[in-house]
Motif scaffolding. Structure first.
Motif, PDB file in Angstrom:
ATOM      1  N   CYS A   1      14.716  53.751 123.237  1.00 40.29           N
ATOM      2  CA  CYS A   1      13.487  53.686 122.445  1.00 40.29           C
ATOM      3  C   CYS A   1      13.164  54.933 121.643  1.00 40.29           C
ATOM      4  O   CYS A   1      12.142  54.986 120.987  1.00 40.29           O
ATOM      5  CB  CYS A   1      12.329  53.323 123.348  1.00 40.29           C
ATOM      6  SG  CYS A   1      11.999  54.573 124.603  1.00 40.29           S
ATOM      7  N   GLY A   2      13.963  55.918 121.702  1.00 39.34           N
ATOM      8  CA  GLY A   2      13.650  57.075 120.884  1.00 39.34           C
ATOM      9  C   GLY A   2      13.760  58.381 121.648  1.00 39.34           C
ATOM     10  O   GLY A   2      14.705  58.617 122.411  1.00 39.34           O
ATOM     11  N   ILE A   3      12.759  59.241 121.463  1.00 36.64           N
ATOM     12  CA  ILE A   3      12.841  60.608 121.948  1.00 36.64           C
ATOM     13  C   ILE A   3      12.868  60.704 123.470  1.00 36.64           C
ATOM     14  O   ILE A   3      13.396  61.668 124.023  1.00 36.64           O
ATOM     15  CB  ILE A   3      11.668  61.433 121.367  1.00 36.64           C
ATOM     16  CG1 ILE A   3      11.947  62.939 121.549  1.00 36.64           C
ATOM     17  CG2 ILE A   3      10.355  61.020 122.016  1.00 36.64           C
ATOM     18  CD1 ILE A   3      10.959  63.815 120.836  1.00 36.64           C
ATOM     19  N   LEU A   4      12.317  59.702 124.160  1.00 35.14           N
ATOM     20  CA  LEU A   4      12.320  59.757 125.618  1.00 35.14           C
ATOM     21  C   LEU A   4      13.663  59.316 126.206  1.00 35.14           C
ATOM     22  O   LEU A   4      13.862  59.445 127.427  1.00 35.14           O
ATOM     23  CB  LEU A   4      11.208  58.884 126.188  1.00 35.14           C
ATOM     24  CG  LEU A   4       9.771  59.369 125.948  1.00 35.14           C
ATOM     25  CD1 LEU A   4       8.779  58.416 126.611  1.00 35.14           C
ATOM     26  CD2 LEU A   4       9.564  60.783 126.459  1.00 35.14           C
TER      27      LEU A   4
ATOM     28  N   ALA B   1       8.321  55.519 132.160  1.00 34.87           N
ATOM     29  CA  ALA B   1       8.524  55.403 130.717  1.00 34.87           C
ATOM     30  C   ALA B   1       9.907  55.894 130.318  1.00 34.87           C
ATOM     31  O   ALA B   1      10.554  55.309 129.434  1.00 34.87           O
ATOM     32  CB  ALA B   1       7.434  56.183 129.989  1.00 34.87           C
TER      33      ALA B   1
ATOM     34  N   ALA C   1       5.148  59.535 122.105  1.00 38.11           N
ATOM     35  CA  ALA C   1       5.868  58.952 123.245  1.00 38.11           C
ATOM     36  C   ALA C   1       5.074  59.133 124.538  1.00 38.11           C
ATOM     37  O   ALA C   1       4.997  58.209 125.369  1.00 38.11           O
ATOM     38  CB  ALA C   1       7.239  59.601 123.359  1.00 38.11           C
TER      39      ALA C   1
ATOM     40  N   CYS D   1      12.824  53.628 128.639  1.00 31.73           N
ATOM     41  CA  CYS D   1      13.362  54.015 127.340  1.00 31.73           C
ATOM     42  C   CYS D   1      14.880  54.156 127.392  1.00 31.73           C
ATOM     43  O   CYS D   1      15.576  53.918 126.413  1.00 31.73           O
ATOM     44  CB  CYS D   1      12.720  55.301 126.879  1.00 31.73           C
ATOM     45  SG  CYS D   1      13.031  55.726 125.147  1.00 31.73           S
TER      46      CYS D   1
ATOM     47  N   GLU E   1       6.089  63.516 117.351  1.00 31.09           N
ATOM     48  CA  GLU E   1       6.949  62.496 117.954  1.00 31.09           C
ATOM     49  C   GLU E   1       6.829  62.520 119.482  1.00 31.09           C
ATOM     50  O   GLU E   1       6.790  61.454 120.122  1.00 31.09           O
ATOM     51  CB  GLU E   1       8.389  62.728 117.519  1.00 31.09           C
ATOM     52  CG  GLU E   1       9.331  61.610 117.920  1.00 31.09           C
ATOM     53  CD  GLU E   1      10.721  61.813 117.378  1.00 31.09           C
ATOM     54  OE1 GLU E   1      11.630  61.041 117.740  1.00 31.09           O
ATOM     55  OE2 GLU E   1      10.905  62.765 116.583  1.00 31.09           O
ATOM     56  N   ILE E   2       6.777  63.718 120.057  1.00 27.00           N
ATOM     57  CA  ILE E   2       6.634  63.829 121.526  1.00 27.00           C
ATOM     58  C   ILE E   2       5.282  63.306 121.966  1.00 27.00           C
ATOM     59  O   ILE E   2       5.176  62.555 122.953  1.00 27.00           O
ATOM     60  CB  ILE E   2       6.822  65.290 121.965  1.00 27.00           C
ATOM     61  CG1 ILE E   2       8.268  65.733 121.725  1.00 27.00           C
ATOM     62  CG2 ILE E   2       6.463  65.449 123.438  1.00 27.00           C
ATOM     63  CD1 ILE E   2       8.506  67.189 121.992  1.00 27.00           C
TER      64      ILE E   2
ATOM     65  N   GLY F   1       2.056  56.830 124.675  1.00 33.53           N
ATOM     66  CA  GLY F   1       2.456  55.453 125.007  1.00 33.53           C
ATOM     67  C   GLY F   1       2.720  55.303 126.501  1.00 33.53           C
ATOM     68  O   GLY F   1       2.415  54.259 127.088  1.00 33.53           O
ATOM     69  N   ALA F   2       3.276  56.354 127.116  1.00 29.49           N
ATOM     70  CA  ALA F   2       3.551  56.260 128.552  1.00 29.49           C
ATOM     71  C   ALA F   2       2.282  56.317 129.379  1.00 29.49           C
ATOM     72  O   ALA F   2       2.215  55.754 130.479  1.00 29.49           O
ATOM     73  CB  ALA F   2       4.496  57.380 128.956  1.00 29.49           C
TER      74      ALA F   2
END
Length: 266
Positions: A78-81, A69, A19, A73, A15-16, A22-23
């Motif tokens: 957007c999630g973990i970030l 990012a 993210a 987020c 998951e990390i 994507g950044a």
């Protein structure tokens, strides 16, 4: 979460990485990222981001992309970030370190580790993460091996026992030479005793003094007389006292006068 092989670690790490990828998708020559470890404190993740060797990426550009990012987020949840914090760490602080700790000093520049050789080592022709030592009897000088000075040996010319031995030998040799020279000078300058092989029990003064007068009887003079009244071979000796000069002052050495007064009939 402490075990990289556990399903929980793998799930959270994937998951990390998704993210972070994507950044960083807009960064040129970006390859991928890996999660090194997870620590408690909510969740603290140590992530390495990999770029091509010819990449022009800098530490400032990476920090800017990740911070942007996280801010985006937070606005979109957007999630973990969401609510994450980002901090830079030195590449040299990783475990294991990127450079050999015994032969190099680690420095970082734009996210790359630079391994600099410590004193006494030269760069290795086979790798950039460690350095090589010079063989015994030579030392490192300007990134190359040079022979040791006279009297030195060992690793990086740190052994000076040969020089100490040479110095001691020279000192002892000098002292020995001085002793020999002094002995020769002493022998040459030593006064030889005066040896008189014609010595006399009398002193020089005894020869210069006159002998005292002594009453010594004079030796009579012998006179040989031969006459015709005797037989042909008949000889007669006449002893007479010789009258020397200085009578009464003789040293006892008289003399004998033999006078042949013989006459022969033909």
């Amino acid at each position: 979460m402490n075990d990289p092989k556990s399903p929980q670690f793998q799930e959270f790490a994937n998951e990390i990485m998704a993210a972070v990828n994507g950044a960083m998708r807009n960064q040129k020559n970006y390859i991928n990222c890996t999660v090194i470890k997870l620590m408690p404190g909510s969740v603290v993740a140590t992530v390495n981001m990999l770029f091509e060797p010819n990449s022009q990426v800098t530490q400032e550009s990476v920090s800017s992309a990740i911070t942007t990012a996280i801010q985006q987020c937070n606005n979109t949840n957007c999630g973990i970030l969401a609510g994450a914090q980002y901090s830079e760490t030195s590449l040299c602080a990783q475990n294991p370190p990127p450079c050999d700790t015994e032969t190099t000093v680690c420095n970082t520049k734009d996210g790359s580790a630079i391994c600099t050789c410590v004193t006494g080592y030269i760069p290795s022709p086979y790798q950039i993460k460690s350095c090589s030592a010079c063989p015994s009897g030579s030392k490192a000088y300007e990134n190359k091996c040079v022979p040791c000075s006279f009297g030195y040996s060992g690793f990086n010319c740190n052994d000076s026992s040969l020089l100490a031995l040479v110095v001691v030998a020279c000192v002892l040799g000098g002292l020995l030479l001085i002793v020999i020279v002094v002995a020769i000078i002493y022998i040459c300058k030593r006064k030889k005793p005066d040896i008189n092989y014609f010595s006399s029990p009398y002193s020089a003064g005894d020869y210069r003094t006159h002998w005292t007068s002594q009453e010594v009887g004079h030796i009579p003079r012998a006179t040989l007389t031969s006459t015709s009244s005797h037989d042909v071979s008949g000889n007669s000796l006449e002893m007479s006292e010789a009258m020397g000069k200085g009578k009464g002052h003789s040293n006892g050495l008289g003399w004998v006068t033999l006078t042949n007064l013989a006459s022969y009939d033909v």
